[in-house]
Design a protein around this motif. Structure first.
Motif, PDB file in Angstrom:
ATOM      1  N   SER A  79      47.707   2.866  -4.585  1.00 37.47           N
ATOM      2  CA  SER A  79      46.577   1.947  -4.610  1.00 37.47           C
ATOM      3  C   SER A  79      46.527   1.156  -3.309  1.00 37.47           C
ATOM      4  CB  SER A  79      46.699   0.989  -5.802  1.00 37.47           C
ATOM      5  OG  SER A  79      45.533   0.206  -5.938  1.00 37.47           O
ATOM      6  N   GLU A  80      45.410   0.475  -3.111  1.00 38.96           N
ATOM      7  CA  GLU A  80      45.246  -0.398  -1.962  1.00 38.96           C
ATOM      8  C   GLU A  80      44.825  -1.780  -2.443  1.00 38.96           C
ATOM      9  OE1 GLU A  80      42.303   1.680   0.234  1.00 38.96           O
ATOM     10  OE2 GLU A  80      40.712   1.334  -1.231  1.00 38.96           O
ATOM     11  N   THR A 182      34.565   0.889  -5.372  1.00 40.20           N
ATOM     12  CA  THR A 182      35.285  -0.234  -4.778  1.00 40.20           C
ATOM     13  C   THR A 182      36.504   0.229  -3.990  1.00 40.20           C
ATOM     14  OG1 THR A 182      36.511  -0.501  -6.855  1.00 40.20           O
ATOM     15  CG2 THR A 182      34.536  -1.839  -6.562  1.00 40.20           C
ATOM     16  N   GLY A 183      37.092   1.352  -4.387  1.00 42.13           N
ATOM     17  CA  GLY A 183      38.276   1.859  -3.706  1.00 42.13           C
ATOM     18  C   GLY A 183      37.941   2.973  -2.731  1.00 42.13           C
ATOM     19  N   SER A 184      38.917   3.367  -1.957  1.00 38.45           N
ATOM     20  CA  SER A 184      38.732   4.444  -0.997  1.00 38.45           C
ATOM     21  C   SER A 184      38.811   5.800  -1.696  1.00 38.45           C
ATOM     22  CB  SER A 184      39.810   4.360   0.078  1.00 38.45           C
ATOM     23  OG  SER A 184      41.088   4.576  -0.498  1.00 38.45           O
ATOM     24  N   ARG A 185      38.465   6.864  -0.970  1.00 38.13           N
ATOM     25  CA  ARG A 185      38.608   8.226  -1.494  1.00 38.13           C
ATOM     26  C   ARG A 185      40.085   8.513  -1.802  1.00 38.13           C
ATOM     27  NH1 ARG A 185      35.062  12.505  -0.450  1.00 38.13           N
ATOM     28  NH2 ARG A 185      33.472  10.877  -0.306  1.00 38.13           N
ATOM     29  N   GLU A 186      40.960   7.950  -0.998  1.00 37.49           N
ATOM     30  CA  GLU A 186      42.393   8.120  -1.223  1.00 37.49           C
ATOM     31  C   GLU A 186      42.813   7.487  -2.536  1.00 37.49           C
ATOM     32  OE1 GLU A 186      46.479   7.802   1.448  1.00 37.49           O
ATOM     33  OE2 GLU A 186      44.741   6.582   1.954  1.00 37.49           O
ATOM     34  N   PHE A 187      42.257   6.308  -2.835  1.00 36.07           N
ATOM     35  CA  PHE A 187      42.559   5.648  -4.101  1.00 36.07           C
ATOM     36  C   PHE A 187      42.070   6.483  -5.280  1.00 36.07           C
ATOM     37  CE2 PHE A 187      40.817   3.081  -7.585  1.00 36.07           C
ATOM     38  CZ  PHE A 187      41.976   2.482  -8.043  1.00 36.07           C
ATOM     39  N   LEU A 192      43.207  10.019  -9.968  1.00 37.92           N
ATOM     40  CA  LEU A 192      42.996  11.274 -10.694  1.00 37.92           C
ATOM     41  C   LEU A 192      44.193  12.218 -10.601  1.00 37.92           C
ATOM     42  CD1 LEU A 192      39.301  11.995  -9.627  1.00 37.92           C
ATOM     43  CD2 LEU A 192      40.104  11.000 -11.783  1.00 37.92           C
ATOM     44  N   ALA A 193      45.221  11.804  -9.839  1.00 39.27           N
ATOM     45  CA  ALA A 193      46.441  12.606  -9.672  1.00 39.27           C
ATOM     46  C   ALA A 193      46.136  13.969  -9.061  1.00 39.27           C
ATOM     47  CB  ALA A 193      47.167  12.766 -11.003  1.00 39.27           C
ATOM     48  N   SER A 200      37.746  15.938  -2.328  1.00 38.33           N
ATOM     49  CA  SER A 200      36.601  16.011  -1.412  1.00 38.33           C
ATOM     50  C   SER A 200      35.834  17.319  -1.580  1.00 38.33           C
ATOM     51  CB  SER A 200      37.076  15.863   0.033  1.00 38.33           C
ATOM     52  OG  SER A 200      37.632  14.574   0.247  1.00 38.33           O
ATOM     53  N   ARG A 201      36.568  18.431  -1.757  1.00 35.34           N
ATOM     54  CA  ARG A 201      35.898  19.730  -1.952  1.00 35.34           C
ATOM     55  C   ARG A 201      35.064  19.727  -3.214  1.00 35.34           C
ATOM     56  NH1 ARG A 201      40.848  21.860   0.043  1.00 35.34           N
ATOM     57  NH2 ARG A 201      41.611  22.146  -2.086  1.00 35.34           N
ATOM     58  N   GLU A 202      35.610  19.164  -4.291  1.00 34.58           N
ATOM     59  CA  GLU A 202      34.873  19.179  -5.561  1.00 34.58           C
ATOM     60  C   GLU A 202      33.668  18.253  -5.504  1.00 34.58           C
ATOM     61  OE1 GLU A 202      33.844  20.739  -8.999  1.00 34.58           O
ATOM     62  OE2 GLU A 202      35.648  21.356  -7.909  1.00 34.58           O
ATOM     63  N   LEU A 203      33.814  17.096  -4.882  1.00 35.78           N
ATOM     64  CA  LEU A 203      32.668  16.197  -4.735  1.00 35.78           C
ATOM     65  C   LEU A 203      31.574  16.852  -3.891  1.00 35.78           C
ATOM     66  CD1 LEU A 203      34.483  12.779  -4.145  1.00 35.78           C
ATOM     67  CD2 LEU A 203      33.081  13.386  -6.121  1.00 35.78           C
ATOM     68  N   SER A 204      31.970  17.552  -2.842  1.00 38.37           N
ATOM     69  CA  SER A 204      30.993  18.251  -1.994  1.00 38.37           C
ATOM     70  C   SER A 204      30.290  19.346  -2.780  1.00 38.37           C
ATOM     71  CB  SER A 204      31.690  18.846  -0.763  1.00 38.37           C
ATOM     72  OG  SER A 204      32.233  17.835   0.056  1.00 38.37           O
TER      73      SER A 204
END
Length: 231
Positions: A79-80, A182-187, A192-193, A200-204
């Motif tokens: 988390s951030e 509110t969080g980053s893509r990394e978060f 989602l583990a 990123s591939r699935e969102l695209s």
């Protein structure tokens, strides 16, 4: 130092720990000997995995990351924390359990460190007004965390990555068609583990198929019928 602490009142009032507290009560909290203002340079560990907690932490300025290392030495981002008033470490401090993660500063950071002695020790048979309100607010914070974990379990129990993403977004949308994450893509990947590239591939792919539209942290559902097929 007293002048510095007075300037912290507006920041601390943004924290869920100080919800419902007046300026006078926040000032009383800041004046306690159990409350300390700390500054950390970039790249410093605030606490290590396995350390016993001594304080809960409220971010005043800067950004920290919550991390964990695997047995093979791989670093996992959990988390951030980057919003003034955000709190971390409170569960470990209240339960007096060793940390199972660690926190590293990403930028120079100012933190408020609050010992649980402030709201668990009695002085003259009574706790201060600010301490009593902190106790109440902590109960609400822990209840929200329990609800958060309940939702996370439902998301992680989903079958495919797309189902996980859509259930995550469905909870965040709260009946709307558009939201600002509110969080980053990394978060989000850590939540989602999954790995960030896989996310990123699935969102695209979902965007190419016309299910959602992405613009930075903004996510908009374009085809609600297809979106809800994965719930």
């Amino acid at each position: 130092m007293s002048g510095d602490r007075e300037q912290l009142i507006p920041v601390l009032k943004k924290s869920s720990l100080a919800a419902g507290m007046s300026d006078e009560e926040v000032a009383e909290l800041l004046a306690s000997a159990q409350v300390h203002l700390r500054e950390y340079p970039k790249g410093q560990i605030v606490f290590h995995e396995g350390d016993m907690p001594k304080s809960l932490y409220i971010l005043l300025a800067g950004e920290v990351h919550i991390l964990k290392d695997t047995f093979s030495g791989r670093r996992i981002f959990l988390s951030e924390i980057n919003e003034p008033g955000d709190m971390f470490g409170e569960v470990y401090e209240v339960l007096k359990q060793p940390y199972d993660m660690y926190v590293e500063t990403v930028t120079p950071v100012r933190l408020l460190e609050i010992s649980s002695d402030l709201f668990t020790l009695e002085a003259g048979g009574k706790l201060s007004r600010s301490a009593l309100k902190i106790q109440r607010n902590l109960m609400r914070i822990f209840a929200r965390k329990a609800y958060f974990m309940h939702n996370k379990i439902k998301v992680l129990a989903s079958g495919s990555l797309r189902e996980k993403i859509i259930r995550f977004l469905f909870i965040e949308l709260q009946g709307k068609r558009e939201l600002e994450l509110t969080g980053s893509r990394e978060f989000m990947a850590a939540y989602l583990a999954v790995t960030r590239p896989s996310l990123s591939r699935e969102l695209s792919a979902m965007q190419r198929e016309g299910i959602i539209a992405l613009d930075g942290k903004c996510v908009k559902v374009l085809d609600m019928e297809r979106f809800e097929e994965y719930l």
